[in-house]
Enzyme design. Structure first.
Site, PDB file in Angstrom:
ATOM      1  N   HIS A   1       0.832  -1.206   0.000  1.00 17.68           N
ATOM      2  CA  HIS A   1       0.000   0.000   0.000  1.00 17.68           C
ATOM      3  C   HIS A   1       0.863   1.252   0.000  1.00 17.68           C
ATOM      4  O   HIS A   1       0.502   2.269  -0.612  1.00 17.68           O
ATOM      5  CB  HIS A   1      -0.924  -0.015   1.224  1.00 17.68           C
ATOM      6  CG  HIS A   1      -2.073   0.940   1.144  1.00 17.68           C
ATOM      7  ND1 HIS A   1      -2.119   2.116   1.850  1.00 17.68           N
ATOM      8  CD2 HIS A   1      -3.230   0.883   0.437  1.00 17.68           C
ATOM      9  CE1 HIS A   1      -3.247   2.743   1.596  1.00 17.68           C
ATOM     10  NE2 HIS A   1      -3.944   2.017   0.732  1.00 17.68           N
ATOM     11  N   CYS A   2       2.009   1.178   0.647  1.00 15.40           N
ATOM     12  CA  CYS A   2       2.893   2.339   0.775  1.00 15.40           C
ATOM     13  C   CYS A   2       3.525   2.766  -0.548  1.00 15.40           C
ATOM     14  O   CYS A   2       3.896   3.932  -0.708  1.00 15.40           O
ATOM     15  CB  CYS A   2       4.007   2.047   1.775  1.00 15.40           C
ATOM     16  SG  CYS A   2       3.447   1.472   3.383  1.00 15.40           S
ATOM     17  N   ILE A   3       3.682   1.849  -1.486  1.00  9.05           N
ATOM     18  CA  ILE A   3       4.364   2.186  -2.738  1.00  9.05           C
ATOM     19  C   ILE A   3       3.393   2.405  -3.884  1.00  9.05           C
ATOM     20  O   ILE A   3       3.818   2.589  -5.034  1.00  9.05           O
ATOM     21  CB  ILE A   3       5.425   1.135  -3.120  1.00  9.05           C
ATOM     22  CG1 ILE A   3       4.798  -0.214  -3.506  1.00  9.05           C
ATOM     23  CG2 ILE A   3       6.443   0.967  -2.003  1.00  9.05           C
ATOM     24  CD1 ILE A   3       5.801  -1.198  -4.116  1.00  9.05           C
TER      25      ILE A   3
END
Length: 343
Positions: free
Chosen positions: A334-336
């Site tokens: 989700h962070c990237i």
């Protein structure tokens, strides 16, 4: 005044945006570490491209190596936009897309390296949200607060999940109050109800952490339903974090005034790595068009957690990608990634 709204992640997307690892700790200190990072970012991009187009922001010198790793033959296109980068966490450096009256907007939060962390550089990353907004043809919506996309989750119907240690962090927004943050989120995201969890996962407060991003703790999977990272082993410090978060969620109501149903998503059985207690989390997944790209860890709990995600998203194919190289660098799938909603 335009009533902008951030759609829920499960609403239809036009594409997903990513950024290519090109320098610093994200790329790694050795050839082997750099190859590991590139393979992992590419694996996530190809998994997302099974369901929707992907646009990758790449520093000009790395376009060739990015194309080599991304390959060809994906079901949907993976195209490249060239721009200078410090890092590769598109969820945090990119815009938060919102919609209104058939128009697309891009909220450009102030980015200061997760609260001005000593190890971070961000002069180039701070320009990425504006660039992506322009390329997407969206209305540029600058915000005066420091914020990152990993620091909140919405249900698309007026409710937002947050942690008290991110937006209220003195390194981000000194002097901010819940009321001032909620007012800005209401204006930018169209939310009317904020549910504040006290803290994030323990490892996220280490040197290279974000100080409590919500997107490894809890997320909405549909209106009224929250998936919660559930650490059931009392030997891990997140055992108490999970219980504390669950108590807050069960006592809360959403923007409609309805109570929440909380679904426990088991934490990996692995408790520690060489650096201490892990923050590996299956919560950190991306919901795509007809699919879910989820973190796996070569852990005995992988299949159990994927089964929970399949039940939470019954009309979508759930695909696992080994996220250990991402969490080694401070984040997850989700962070990237950052979704651009369809209008």
């Amino acid at each position: 005044m335009t009533d902008w709204r951030m759609p829920a992640e499960w609403e239809r997307h036009d594409r997903t945006w990513m950024a290519w690892p090109s320098s610093g700790y994200t790329l790694g200190a050795t050839v082997e570490e750099a190859d590991d990072a590139r393979r992992t970012w590419a694996a996530v991009a190809r998994a997302v491209a099974r369901f929707e187009p992907v646009t990758m922001v790449v520093t000009p010198p790395d376009v060739g190596v990015a194309r080599e790793h991304l390959g060809t033959g994906s079901e949907h296109e993976i195209d490249i936009v060239e721009a200078d980068l410090d890092d590769a966490w598109m969820r945090d450096i990119g815009p938060t897309f919102v919609i209104a009256d058939g128009r697309l907007g891009g909220v450009d939060w102030v980015f200061n390296g997760w609260g001005g962390q000593e190890w971070a550089s961000w002069s180039r990353d701070a320009q990425v949200a504006g660039l992506v907004t322009d390329v997407a043809g969206a209305t540029h919506l600058p915000s005066p607060i420091v914020n990152e996309g990993g620091g909140f989750h919405v249900d698309g119907q007026g409710t937002v999940l947050l942690t008290e240690t991110v937006q209220l962090d003195p390194g981000r927004n000194p002097g901010a109050t819940k009321e001032s943050i909620e007012a800005e989120l209401a204006a930018r995201l169209g939310v009317t109800t904020a549910i504040w969890l006290p803290r994030g996962l323990t490892r996220d407060y280490d040197e290279f952490g974000t100080r409590g991003h919500i997107d490894i703790v809890a997320c909405f999977s549909e209106p009224g339903v929250v998936l919660l990272h559930w650490q059931d082993d009392p030997e891990h410090p997140d055992h108490e974090v999970s219980r504390e978060a669950e108590a807050v969620l069960l006592a809360a109501t959403d923007a409609k005034g309805d109570p929440l149903r909380v679904v426990r998503v088991p934490a990996p059985r692995t408790l520690r790595d060489d650096e201490g207690p892990v923050d590996w989390s299956y919560i950190n997944h991306l919901v795509c068009n007809d699919g879910v790209v989820a973190c796996v860890f070569d852990d005995p709990r992988d299949e159990e957690a994927l089964a929970v995600l399949r039940e939470a998203y019954p009309d979508r194919e759930v695909v696992g990608v080994d996220a250990r190289p991402l969490f080694d660098r401070g984040g997850g799938i989700h962070c990237i990634t950052q979704q651009q909603p369809a209008i």
